[in-house]
Structures are given as C-alpha cells and as structure tokens.
Write a protein that holds these residues in place. Structure first.
Motif, short mmCIF file in Angstrom:
data_model
loop_
_atom_site.label_atom_id
_atom_site.label_comp_id
_atom_site.label_asym_id
_atom_site.label_seq_id
_atom_site.Cartn_x
_atom_site.Cartn_y
_atom_site.Cartn_z
N UNK A 240 9.47 -2.76 1.36
CA UNK A 240 9.23 -3.84 0.41
C UNK A 240 9.61 -5.19 1.02
N UNK A 241 10.72 -5.24 1.75
CA UNK A 241 11.16 -6.49 2.37
C UNK A 241 10.17 -6.97 3.42
N UNK A 242 9.53 -6.04 4.12
CA UNK A 242 8.59 -6.42 5.18
C UNK A 242 7.27 -6.93 4.62
N UNK A 243 6.94 -6.55 3.40
CA UNK A 243 5.66 -6.94 2.80
C UNK A 243 5.81 -8.17 1.93
N UNK A 244 6.86 -8.21 1.12
CA UNK A 244 7.11 -9.34 0.22
C UNK A 244 8.38 -10.03 0.70
N UNK A 245 8.23 -11.19 1.34
CA UNK A 245 9.26 -11.71 2.24
C UNK A 245 10.32 -12.60 1.61
N UNK A 246 10.24 -12.90 0.33
CA UNK A 246 11.23 -13.81 -0.27
C UNK A 246 12.36 -13.03 -0.92
#
Length: 303
Positions: A240-246
């Motif tokens: 999730x962190x790698x796809x949605x970066x904020x």
C-alpha cells in the motif's frame, strides 16, 4: 463438471493476480470503493500486533514486536560512561535502526537502506522529546559516571509501518530493561558486579544495590496513516505504501498528548480535518498498543 469448476476458479485467480500486478492502484481502488482493503481489513483498522519481552538473553533489555508481518527486534546494552560537562548528572541514549537485506527485497547487500538513518533520527527525537525516560535516572556518580543505553533495533521483515513497529519494540525493550548492579573498585572506578564477583560486592558498597527497572513516564506510541484521495488507511502494508505514497505518522503519549506529527511529502494535502481524523485513529490505536504492552509485561512477570 467439478474439474471444469476448479479450472474456472484457478483461471479467475490467475486473472485477479495478473490485474493486481499490472494495475496495482486500480486494484486497490476497487476495494476502497467498498470500504475494505485487499487484506480484508477496514480502512481504519490496524493489523494484529504481538509483543514478546526478553527475546535476547544477552541484552539488558529486549523485545520482539510484530505488526502484521512487519517484525522488529530491539535490544539494549548498558555501558558506563563519563557524563558530559553540560549535563553532569544525566546519562545518555544512543539509538540505531538497522535494515539488513533479509528484511526486504528492496534492500541490497552492501548498501545501507535510506530509510534506516531517517527512522533512527525519528526514533531518537521521539523518545527523547516524549520525556518517557528521565536521563537523571541514568546517573551513577554526578560528574563522574553515568549509564549510556545503546538501543539497536533490527528490522527482520519490512512490510509497512516500520516506524510504528520500531517505536513499539523500543518502548517494550525499555520496559523490560534491567539496569545492572555496579560498584566502586579500589581505584574509584565503576565496575559491574556480576554473580561471579560476590566478594567485590561484599567489600564495596554497590552504587545501585540491585538490578532495577527504569521508571517510564507516558511512553509514546504511533500510528502511520496512508492518505489517498478521500481515504485514510491506518497501518499500511509495504504494498500500500508503494502505491499510495502520502503518509502521516501521529505519535501520542499515554496521556493522549501529541508528541509529534510527521508527514514526509507526498501528493495529497493534509487538511486540518484529515489530521484530526488521523489523530482520532491514533488515539484508538494507542489504547490497543498500551494493552498489548501491559499484557506482555504481565506474561513476563508470570514466567
């Protein structure tokens, strides 16, 4: 007929897996539209969390923390040092966060991970600014001797929310810490009093007569939230962190006071209402983590 159904299900699973790899953001957004995540969690729910104290027998304090698959091993070693001139009645804490290649395929051998130094600094700032540890408690002889607590945290599996798991392991390791017994020798130097050195203990009055615990005041806990469009995802995975970066990390102490708020860039603006929602999720999460820590301490006392 059963064989045909089995083949159809297998083909369908392969299609889903291929879609997930080719269009990861669209795949996740399809789940978000249903207010659920790919691992079946609700948007504001964190992963299962476990703590084990005393994971390293040779350390003075240690803990193994797991949040989902993210795994941290924290160990503390105490050494006697000469205090600084500026703070003659205080000890010190040195924190190092390590990301060996085993923790993630993104970490290459021989190349230190960029995140490691950032998290080390963030952990140090958080623990010292929270007031969890009174450095005066680490003083042995004013102006002459004090404790230096070396805290090393090893990331064994980096599956998202690394800071949250690292901070939890650090707080747990300090909760487990037993400060060694020390005494003055004939030269006036501080020496450790081991079980094999009983005669020294009898001849010289120990500076601290028995192993003791640190008094922890309002230990801090954190929650990392992922921001994507109008969605807030608590405790994101590495995918999730790698796809949605904020991301926004909220740190609260046990009195629900804000210790720090960390937002390292990202395309999504964090409006006041969004920050308030993240803080509300962090408060709920803090209760869970406090309960996990208390349970681990109780289990240790029983053992």
């Amino acid at each position: 007929m059963a064989a045909a159904n089995g083949s159809s299900e297998l083909y369908s699973e392969m299609e889903v897996d291929a879609f997930r790899r080719l269009f990861p953001l669209r795949y996740h957004e399809q789940h978000l539209l249903k207010s659920v995540r790919t691992d079946a969690r609700k948007l504001g729910s964190a992963r299962d969390t476990t703590l084990a104290l005393g994971a390293v027998a040779s350390a003075d304090g240690s803990a193994l923390a797991k949040i989902g698959s993210t795994t941290m091993l924290a160990a503390i070693k105490m050494e006697v040092m000469t205090p600084t001139v500026e703070c003659p009645d205080e000890g010190s804490i040195a924190i190092e966060f390590h990301m060996p290649p085993i923790c993630s395929p993104l970490v290459r051998p021989g190349r230190p991970a960029e995140a490691a130094s950032v998290i080390s600094k963030q952990l140090s700032d958080t623990i010292l600014s929270s007031g969890m540890i009174d450095l005066k408690e680490l003083c042995l002889v004013g102006g002459k001797a004090a404790w230096m607590a070396y805290l090393d945290i090893y990331c064994l599996d980096a599956d998202g929310s690394l800071f949250d798991a690292a901070l939890l392991s650090a707080v747990a390791a300090f909760s487990h810490l037993n400060i060694p017994v020390v005494s003055l020798n004939e030269d006036g130097r501080i020496v450790l009093v081991s079980e094999d050195n009983v005669q020294l203990k009898l001849e010289k009055q120990p500076v601290n007569s028995e192993k003791r615990k640190l008094k922890l005041k309002s230990p801090p806990f954190s929650l990392t939230c992922l921001l994507h469009k109008n969605y807030i995802l608590a405790d994101p995975t590495a995918e999730e962190e790698s796809i949605m970066e904020t991301v926004v990390t909220v740190v609260l102490d046990s009195s629900y006071q804000l210790v720090s708020l960390y937002k390292p860039g990202g395309p999504v603006l964090a409006h006041t209402s969004v920050i308030q929602d993240c803080v509300a999720l962090a408060r709920r999460r803090m209760k869970e983590l406090h309960s996990v820590l208390n349970e681990a301490i109780s289990d240790m006392e029983v053992d």
